[in-house]
Structures are given as C-alpha cells and as structure tokens.
Design a protein around this motif. Structure first.
Motif, mmCIF file in Angstrom:
data_model
loop_
_atom_site.group_PDB
_atom_site.id
_atom_site.type_symbol
_atom_site.label_atom_id
_atom_site.label_comp_id
_atom_site.label_asym_id
_atom_site.label_seq_id
_atom_site.Cartn_x
_atom_site.Cartn_y
_atom_site.Cartn_z
ATOM 1 N N PRO A 1 3.328 -0.364 10.705
ATOM 2 C CA PRO A 1 3.354 0.749 9.846
ATOM 3 C C PRO A 1 4.108 0.291 8.296
ATOM 4 N N ALA A 2 4.025 0.806 7.276
ATOM 5 C CA ALA A 2 4.610 0.589 6.012
ATOM 6 C C ALA A 2 6.082 0.968 6.016
ATOM 7 N N ALA B 1 -6.271 -1.947 3.725
ATOM 8 C CA ALA B 1 -5.146 -1.227 3.364
ATOM 9 C C ALA B 1 -5.217 -0.109 2.409
ATOM 10 N N ALA C 1 -2.501 3.573 -1.520
ATOM 11 C CA ALA C 1 -2.457 3.906 -0.215
ATOM 12 C C ALA C 1 -1.314 3.159 0.358
ATOM 13 N N ARG C 2 -0.873 2.088 0.067
ATOM 14 C CA ARG C 2 0.155 1.089 0.764
ATOM 15 C C ARG C 2 0.526 0.050 -0.426
ATOM 16 N N ASN C 3 1.819 0.150 -0.668
ATOM 17 C CA ASN C 3 2.514 -0.857 -1.397
ATOM 18 C C ASN C 3 2.687 -2.008 -0.442
ATOM 19 N N VAL C 4 2.648 -3.078 -1.079
ATOM 20 C CA VAL C 4 2.870 -4.337 -0.064
ATOM 21 C C VAL C 4 3.607 -5.438 -1.045
ATOM 22 N N TYR D 1 -4.713 -4.926 -5.801
ATOM 23 C CA TYR D 1 -3.357 -5.275 -6.051
ATOM 24 C C TYR D 1 -3.252 -6.384 -6.889
#
Length: 276
Positions: free
Chosen positions: A169-170, A218, A223-226, A258
């Motif tokens: 999970p993030a 992802a 939706a999701r920072n990485v 990204y």
C-alpha cells in the motif's frame, strides 16, 4: 515466530552492527538470520526511535553481504537511520532442486511467496520481509520506528525492493532505491526461471512481482505518487545480456505519466554488477 536471539555485536560508526536469529513461522519453522545496524541514538537511553532502511541482497548472497560490503553505515550513522539486512532465501528447506543452481532455490528466494510445490511451505520471502521481520523487530525493544521505513537492494534484491515498494500500500515505504536491479523479470531469463519454478501459474502470477508491470498498473501520479531511484552500470555484463532491462521500466514510467523526478533511472558509464 520466536523472539530475536542476538548472536554477535560489533561497534561500528559509533553504533552497533548486530546479528540476530529467530525461528520463522513464515519460512515454515526454519531458523532465519538478519543483521541490524543500530545508530548511536537508537542505543542511547530515552527510547528515541529511529527510521529503518531495509537492504535486500542479490543472488547467492546472505544477510552478511550488504552489511560487510555495502558501505552504508557511515551515512546511516550521520542521518541516524537503522539498516536491516534480511537473508535472501530460506536455509535448509530440503526442497528438491533447491541447491542445483545459483539462480534458483537456496540464496535465490526472489522475495516472493511461492505457490508451487515443493517450495510453497518454506519459500515465503515476501511475507518474511514485509510482515514478519518488521513485527519481530517491533517487539524486540530496539528503538526502531518500523512505520517510518524505506527499502533498497542490489540485483535480485533490487527487484525485491522495487516490487515490495510498488506491491505494498502507498506509504508503507517512503522511497525505494535499487542498484543494478532486475526491472522486468517476466521478460528476462532469471525471472522466467524463478517464476516458473516458484509459482503454480508461472509468469501469470509472476507479473504481480514484476516492477515494470506493477508500475504500468499503478495508474500514474494522479493515482499514486512514487519515489524511485535506480542506478545501473553500462559495463555490467548482466545489463548487456538483457537480465536487468531498466529501459523497460523507464518506458513504463513514461507511459504512466511519471516524470524523471518520481522515477529516476541513471545509467552509470563503465560500472559493473558488483555491489561495492
């Protein structure tokens, strides 16, 4: 799962490098080893908890390779970060074929939970690294803040670090960095061999442990920072032979939207595969 048993301790960079063992439920009741570098503030009175960096080693390695050769401890001491070094596979499982090759079985657990016999009982390295080790460390009174963690690794361990980061999970891990990682295992010989040997559904299940596939799924920054950093050397024979495939991960990152700050992939001219 049993509590940690300390096997040794060496002073290092004003902290301590300790070796522990415990009986691992995740690994089917086998004994598991790990090393932990504790910076000075974790050893001082007052119970100050420090962040944790997990280091995952590569093929044929043990919990000792990164601790002895990685050169992390001076920087970890400067920033007061603990470094945790798990082993790369179960030891002594007795599974047929586990000692026949360097890139499968003992020393080559690939940081997955196997579903194919005879490996399913003991080869549960994903659970061992992501759940069991943080739990046993939290209960050991070592002044570690296991909720404030990042993860890194080399080669097979780089694959493990990337996939655990992206497959958790993030926010579970603040960031991930990897040295010469296997970036697209379902498309390279090492990964195909491992996934077909460990998973009942072969590469279909393996795609859930593939950094390129996970980054593609992802959903992009909305939706999701990485926070991903990868370094690979252009003089690395495994890179030249198509075992690492960082370009595939770069394409997946670009397609997902990204930028090069969120996913940094740096090719270092002339460097080889060694972790020193």
């Amino acid at each position: 799962m049993s509590s940690l048993e300390q096997k040794s301790s060496n002073k290092c960079c004003d902290g301590e490098l300790r070796k522990y063992s415990f009986t691992s439920s995740a690994l089917g009741g086998l004994s598991a080893n790990l090393n932990v570098f504790l910076p000075s503030s974790a050893l001082a009175g007052g119970g100050k908890k420090v962040p944790v960096l997990y280091y995952l080693a590569g093929l044929t390695c043990t919990e000792d390779n990164g601790a002895q050769k990685g050169g992390f401890h001076a920087a970890a001491a400067e920033h007061q970060i603990a470094v945790v070094y798990p082993d790369t596979s179960p030891r002594g499982a007795g599974a047929a074929g586990e000692d026949e090759a360097y890139d499968f079985g003992t020393g080559a657990g690939f940081y997955i939970d196997a579903t194919k016999e005879p490996f399913a009982k003991h080869y549960q390295m994903w659970t061992h690294v992501t759940k069991e080790i943080p739990d046993v460390l939290s209960k050991a009174g070592l002044n570690l803040d296991t909720s404030n963690a990042s993860i890194t690794g080399h080669s097979m361990g780089g694959h493990g670090a990337l996939t655990i980061y992206l497959g958790s999970p993030a926010g579970t891990y603040k960031s991930v960095s990897a040295f010469a990682p296997i970036c697209h295992p379902t498309a390279c010989p090492w990964g195909k061999k491992a996934f077909q040997g460990y998973f009942a559904n072969g590469l279909t299940d393996g795609s859930k442990h593939d950094a390129t596939e996970l980054l593609t799924a992802a959903g992009g920054p909305s939706a999701r920072n990485v926070d991903i950093l990868i370094d690979s050397g252009t003089g690395d024979n495994f890179y030249k032979d198509g075992q690492l495939l960082p370009e595939d991960l770069a394409k997946a990152a670009m397609s997902a939207g990204y930028d090069d700050k969120q996913v940094q992939i740096r090719l270092q001219d002339g460097y080889d595969h060694s972790c020193e």
